[in-house]
Design a protein around this motif. Structure first.
Motif, PDB file in Angstrom:
ATOM      1  N   SER A 132       2.160  19.025  -6.784  1.00 46.93           N
ATOM      2  CA  SER A 132       2.866  18.123  -5.902  1.00 46.93           C
ATOM      3  C   SER A 132       1.808  17.168  -4.984  1.00 46.93           C
ATOM      4  CB  SER A 132       3.795  18.590  -5.086  1.00 46.93           C
ATOM      5  OG  SER A 132       4.501  17.714  -4.431  1.00 46.93           O
ATOM      6  N   ASN A 133       0.841  17.868  -4.271  1.00 46.33           N
ATOM      7  CA  ASN A 133      -0.215  17.217  -3.614  1.00 46.33           C
ATOM      8  C   ASN A 133      -1.126  16.362  -4.390  1.00 46.33           C
ATOM      9  OD1 ASN A 133       0.932  18.652  -1.410  1.00 46.33           O
ATOM     10  ND2 ASN A 133      -0.762  20.201  -1.455  1.00 46.33           N
ATOM     11  N   LEU A 134      -1.473  16.739  -5.570  1.00 46.31           N
ATOM     12  CA  LEU A 134      -2.246  15.678  -6.438  1.00 46.31           C
ATOM     13  C   LEU A 134      -1.405  14.517  -6.863  1.00 46.31           C
ATOM     14  CD1 LEU A 134      -4.767  15.160  -8.079  1.00 46.31           C
ATOM     15  CD2 LEU A 134      -3.646  16.628  -9.842  1.00 46.31           C
ATOM     16  N   LEU A 135      -0.237  14.761  -7.146  1.00 39.84           N
ATOM     17  CA  LEU A 135       0.778  13.627  -7.412  1.00 39.84           C
ATOM     18  C   LEU A 135       0.786  12.561  -6.247  1.00 39.84           C
ATOM     19  CD1 LEU A 135       3.160  14.930 -10.018  1.00 39.84           C
ATOM     20  CD2 LEU A 135       1.220  13.481 -10.689  1.00 39.84           C
ATOM     21  N   MET A 136       1.049  13.437  -4.992  1.00 42.64           N
ATOM     22  CA  MET A 136       1.058  12.426  -3.966  1.00 42.64           C
ATOM     23  C   MET A 136       0.059  11.673  -3.476  1.00 42.64           C
ATOM     24  SD  MET A 136       3.260  11.611  -1.360  1.00 42.64           S
ATOM     25  CE  MET A 136       4.784  12.872  -1.438  1.00 42.64           C
ATOM     26  N   ILE A 137      -1.192  12.232  -3.670  1.00 41.44           N
ATOM     27  CA  ILE A 137      -2.415  11.491  -3.723  1.00 41.44           C
ATOM     28  C   ILE A 137      -2.314  10.249  -4.550  1.00 41.44           C
ATOM     29  CG2 ILE A 137      -4.965  11.341  -4.062  1.00 41.44           C
ATOM     30  CD1 ILE A 137      -4.864  14.399  -3.142  1.00 41.44           C
ATOM     31  N   MET A 138      -2.042  10.256  -5.616  1.00 43.54           N
ATOM     32  CA  MET A 138      -1.825   9.321  -6.818  1.00 43.54           C
ATOM     33  C   MET A 138      -0.733   8.012  -6.152  1.00 43.54           C
ATOM     34  SD  MET A 138      -3.945   9.820  -8.767  1.00 43.54           S
ATOM     35  CE  MET A 138      -3.801   8.658 -10.166  1.00 43.54           C
ATOM     36  N   VAL A 139       0.430   8.605  -5.622  1.00 42.44           N
ATOM     37  CA  VAL A 139       1.187   7.663  -4.815  1.00 42.44           C
ATOM     38  C   VAL A 139       0.644   6.881  -3.694  1.00 42.44           C
ATOM     39  CG1 VAL A 139       3.539   7.606  -3.715  1.00 42.44           C
ATOM     40  CG2 VAL A 139       3.416   8.972  -5.828  1.00 42.44           C
ATOM     41  N   LEU A 140       0.064   7.672  -2.912  1.00 43.59           N
ATOM     42  CA  LEU A 140      -0.610   6.914  -1.555  1.00 43.59           C
ATOM     43  C   LEU A 140      -1.902   6.135  -2.029  1.00 43.59           C
ATOM     44  CD1 LEU A 140      -0.151   9.947   0.833  1.00 43.59           C
ATOM     45  CD2 LEU A 140       1.195   7.956   0.639  1.00 43.59           C
ATOM     46  N   LEU A 141      -2.507   6.305  -3.121  1.00 44.33           N
ATOM     47  CA  LEU A 141      -3.665   5.696  -3.398  1.00 44.33           C
ATOM     48  C   LEU A 141      -3.593   4.220  -3.124  1.00 44.33           C
ATOM     49  CD1 LEU A 141      -6.600   6.144  -4.419  1.00 44.33           C
ATOM     50  CD2 LEU A 141      -5.835   5.707  -6.578  1.00 44.33           C
ATOM     51  N   PRO A 142      -2.503   3.489  -3.419  1.00 50.10           N
ATOM     52  CA  PRO A 142      -2.384   2.032  -3.467  1.00 50.10           C
ATOM     53  C   PRO A 142      -2.541   1.638  -1.893  1.00 50.10           C
ATOM     54  CG  PRO A 142      -0.628   2.716  -4.822  1.00 50.10           C
ATOM     55  CD  PRO A 142      -1.315   3.896  -4.466  1.00 50.10           C
ATOM     56  N   PHE A 143      -2.036   2.554  -0.902  1.00 44.32           N
ATOM     57  CA  PHE A 143      -2.471   2.203   0.605  1.00 44.32           C
ATOM     58  C   PHE A 143      -3.942   1.880   0.846  1.00 44.32           C
ATOM     59  CE2 PHE A 143       2.019   4.188   0.911  1.00 44.32           C
ATOM     60  CZ  PHE A 143       2.702   2.894   1.465  1.00 44.32           C
ATOM     61  N   TRP A 144      -4.694   2.808   0.027  1.00 45.87           N
ATOM     62  CA  TRP A 144      -6.057   2.746   0.369  1.00 45.87           C
ATOM     63  C   TRP A 144      -6.900   1.406  -0.211  1.00 45.87           C
ATOM     64  CZ3 TRP A 144      -6.289   8.354  -1.463  1.00 45.87           C
ATOM     65  CH2 TRP A 144      -5.551   9.249  -0.666  1.00 45.87           C
ATOM     66  N   SER A 151      -6.848  -2.623  -1.042  1.00 43.56           N
ATOM     67  CA  SER A 151      -6.407  -3.982  -0.358  1.00 43.56           C
ATOM     68  C   SER A 151      -5.335  -4.721  -1.331  1.00 43.56           C
ATOM     69  CB  SER A 151      -7.643  -4.887  -0.143  1.00 43.56           C
ATOM     70  OG  SER A 151      -7.276  -6.310   0.133  1.00 43.56           O
ATOM     71  N   LEU A 152      -4.170  -5.114  -0.320  1.00 44.54           N
ATOM     72  CA  LEU A 152      -3.238  -5.981  -0.953  1.00 44.54           C
ATOM     73  C   LEU A 152      -3.626  -6.938  -2.052  1.00 44.54           C
ATOM     74  CD1 LEU A 152      -0.119  -6.340  -1.385  1.00 44.54           C
ATOM     75  CD2 LEU A 152      -0.236  -7.766   1.002  1.00 44.54           C
ATOM     76  N   LEU A 153      -4.612  -7.763  -1.328  1.00 45.67           N
ATOM     77  CA  LEU A 153      -5.183  -8.879  -2.165  1.00 45.67           C
ATOM     78  C   LEU A 153      -5.825  -8.493  -3.415  1.00 45.67           C
ATOM     79  CD1 LEU A 153      -5.745 -11.698  -2.184  1.00 45.67           C
ATOM     80  CD2 LEU A 153      -8.053 -11.402  -0.906  1.00 45.67           C
ATOM     81  N   VAL A 154      -6.490  -7.240  -3.489  1.00 46.04           N
ATOM     82  CA  VAL A 154      -7.107  -6.474  -4.626  1.00 46.04           C
ATOM     83  C   VAL A 154      -6.088  -6.239  -5.454  1.00 46.04           C
ATOM     84  CG1 VAL A 154      -8.434  -4.603  -5.327  1.00 46.04           C
ATOM     85  CG2 VAL A 154      -9.107  -5.731  -3.291  1.00 46.04           C
ATOM     86  N   ARG A 155      -5.014  -5.614  -4.982  1.00 49.14           N
ATOM     87  CA  ARG A 155      -3.926  -5.035  -6.179  1.00 49.14           C
ATOM     88  C   ARG A 155      -3.165  -6.398  -6.515  1.00 49.14           C
ATOM     89  NH1 ARG A 155      -0.390  -1.295  -2.271  1.00 49.14           N
ATOM     90  NH2 ARG A 155      -1.643  -2.526  -0.643  1.00 49.14           N
ATOM     91  N   THR A 156      -3.120  -7.412  -5.900  1.00 49.12           N
ATOM     92  CA  THR A 156      -2.490  -8.634  -6.548  1.00 49.12           C
ATOM     93  C   THR A 156      -3.581  -9.435  -7.405  1.00 49.12           C
ATOM     94  OG1 THR A 156      -1.295  -9.052  -4.423  1.00 49.12           O
ATOM     95  CG2 THR A 156      -1.638 -10.762  -5.904  1.00 49.12           C
ATOM     96  N   THR A 157      -4.735  -9.196  -6.991  1.00 47.76           N
ATOM     97  CA  THR A 157      -5.575  -9.828  -8.234  1.00 47.76           C
ATOM     98  C   THR A 157      -5.592  -9.070  -9.513  1.00 47.76           C
ATOM     99  OG1 THR A 157      -7.005 -10.549  -6.136  1.00 47.76           O
ATOM    100  CG2 THR A 157      -8.076 -10.820  -8.243  1.00 47.76           C
ATOM    101  N   SER A 158      -5.364  -7.766  -9.141  1.00 46.84           N
ATOM    102  CA  SER A 158      -5.439  -6.800 -10.456  1.00 46.84           C
ATOM    103  C   SER A 158      -4.383  -7.344 -11.480  1.00 46.84           C
ATOM    104  CB  SER A 158      -5.295  -5.459 -10.046  1.00 46.84           C
ATOM    105  OG  SER A 158      -6.552  -5.152  -9.218  1.00 46.84           O
ATOM    106  N   MET A 170       5.482  -7.209  -7.126  1.00 41.38           N
ATOM    107  CA  MET A 170       6.272  -6.887  -5.835  1.00 41.38           C
ATOM    108  C   MET A 170       6.671  -5.251  -6.210  1.00 41.38           C
ATOM    109  SD  MET A 170       7.525 -10.129  -4.277  1.00 41.38           S
ATOM    110  CE  MET A 170       8.148  -9.147  -2.877  1.00 41.38           C
ATOM    111  N   THR A 171       7.084  -5.032  -7.299  1.00 46.05           N
ATOM    112  CA  THR A 171       7.724  -3.555  -7.497  1.00 46.05           C
ATOM    113  C   THR A 171       6.628  -2.618  -7.373  1.00 46.05           C
ATOM    114  OG1 THR A 171       9.543  -4.385  -8.902  1.00 46.05           O
ATOM    115  CG2 THR A 171       8.929  -2.384  -9.129  1.00 46.05           C
TER     116      THR A 171
END
Length: 430
Positions: A245-257, A259-266, A304-305
């Motif tokens: 569960s902790n490993l999967l939670m890291i994957m869920v939280l990874l987008p918070f680390w 930048s929003l601009l980087v995720r959008t550009t991706s 956005m989803t």
């Protein structure tokens, strides 16, 4: 061994007199006041920070959405003269003369463009009308000669036939007050007509009401998608062993680390016509022509989803983690089928998490700006993009503030509905 007799009277303290009791109560009240004062002083810096960075900007925005002194300050004599105008016929000669003098004065001070732009938003074509009239009237002492001969009205009508219409004068009168609802009316595709009554904008100028409905519809769709994707993921995180569960939670939280601009550009790289997804689909033979998945509503919803999904998972996970698995086992042992037990036993206990995740995701999505601007293009933009346009390009801060005020009112309404249905005390965000 002898013991001295101890009477009850030697163990009980003598009762306090009335004055002593009053002094004791006063000392207790002073001590409580001092403790409350110390506690308040500790939070004063936080209160100042919240007040300066959050409360004051909102108050300023709401004030700017109803405060519009430009016309009253730029055309004070015309505004005063129009107070008694009944809107039934053209103004008198004296009012034409006052307006002509003020237009020429504003032209000489290079201030005419501001008031002309504001009036143009109320009555289309007002900018050109005022600029043309001021330019023609400022030639060779024209104003003085026309006033002396009492022919200012005739001259202005000769300059432009629109001065023989009531509409330009009604526009000036409608904006003559320093406090007005015209910005909110414009944000709802409405306006004050020639009679000062509220009416709908011409059909070709109606954009904001549709855009607001589109924004709320997109936000609701994104919230539903996040719930559909996030609910089973949160359930998996809550039921797996802690190490996994902790490993999967890291994957869920990874987008918070990231930048929003980087995720959008991706997502631009993935969704564009020559992007990764189209290349894979063509390579697998699933499509013959490349799909258009960017610069439209589809790209906005997908990006956005993905970005908002963690805001749905975390509240759900925090609630599901505290649900004992013994409830489901008890229901199964009593003969309930898995689906029936889930719907009637497990799902109702997760409603606080569903409500918290839904309201958090919805509120964040209606204010998104970067992702719709980069991924959505012109057809995928939301109301926040038009707010930014009026703040940065058209400089119509009043209309931008009114649009923001409407969004704020809708958020508060949503909050009150959530509080009534679920209860704000049940809000759990992880």
């Amino acid at each position: 061994m002898k013991y001295e007799a101890i009477t009850t009277s030697t163990l009980v303290e003598p009762p306090l007199d009335i004055d002593a009791r009053k002094r004791l109560k006063q000392q207790l009240r002073q001590a409580e006041r001092w403790n409350r004062s110390k506690a308040f002083l500790l939070v004063v810096p936080l209160l100042l920070f919240v007040g300066i960075t959050f409360v004051m900007p909102i108050i300023e925005m709401l004030h700017r959405s109803v405060y519009d002194p430009l016309v009253a300050d730029s055309l004070p004599r015309t505004v005063a003269a129009l107070k008694q105008w009944d809107r039934q016929q053209l103004p008198e000669e004296a009012i034409y003369a006052v307006l002509a003098e003020e237009l020429v004065s504003l032209q000489e001070q290079h201030e005419l463009s501001k008031v002309a732009g504001r009036l143009n938003s109320e009555y289309s074509g007002m900018r050109s009308l005022l600029s043309k009239s001021a330019r023609r009237l400022s030639r060779k002492d024209t104003i003085t000669r026309l006033i002396d001969t009492g022919s200012v009205r005739t001259a202005m009508i000769d300059i432009d036939q629109r001065w023989s219409d009531i509409a330009p004068w009604a526009a000036i009168k409608n904006l003559s007050s320093r406090y007005t609802l015209s910005y909110y009316l414009a944000a709802l595709d409405m306006r004050y007509d020639e009679n000062g009554e509220i009416s709908a904008q011409p059909e070709q100028r109606q954009i904001y009401k549709t855009l607001l409905l589109k924004t709320f519809a997109i936000s609701a769709l994104i919230t539903a998608l996040c719930l559909i994707l996030g609910y089973p993921l949160a359930h998996l995180l809550a039921t797996l062993p802690e190490s996994r569960s902790n490993l999967l939670m890291i994957m869920v939280l990874l987008p918070f680390w990231t930048s929003l601009l980087v995720r959008t550009t991706s997502w631009i790289v993935l969704l564009q016509t020559e992007g990764v997804i189209n290349d894979v689909l063509i390579h697998l033979g699933l499509i013959s022509e490349r799909l258009r998945m960017i610069h439209n509503m589809f790209g906005t919803v997908i990006a956005m989803t993905h970005i908002l999904l963690p805001f749905m998972v975390l509240p759900l996970y925090s609630v599901m983690k505290n649900i004992s698995p013994s409830y489901m086992r008890a229901a199964r042992s009593l003969g309930a089928k898995p689906g029936y037990a889930f719907i009637h036993i497990y799902l109702p206990q997760t409603l606080p998490g569903i409500g918290a995740g839904a309201i958090l995701t919805f509120i964040l999505s209606i204010g998104f700006y970067i992702t719709p601007a980069l991924v959505g293009g012109r057809s995928g933009q939301m109301i926040s993009n038009f707010i930014a346009y009026h703040m940065q390009t058209s400089l119509n801060w009043g209309l931008a503030a009114a649009l923001g005020g409407i969004l704020l009112a809708m958020v508060l309404l949503l909050y009150s509905v959530y509080n009534r249905l679920v209860g704000i005390n049940n809000l759990k965000v992880g």
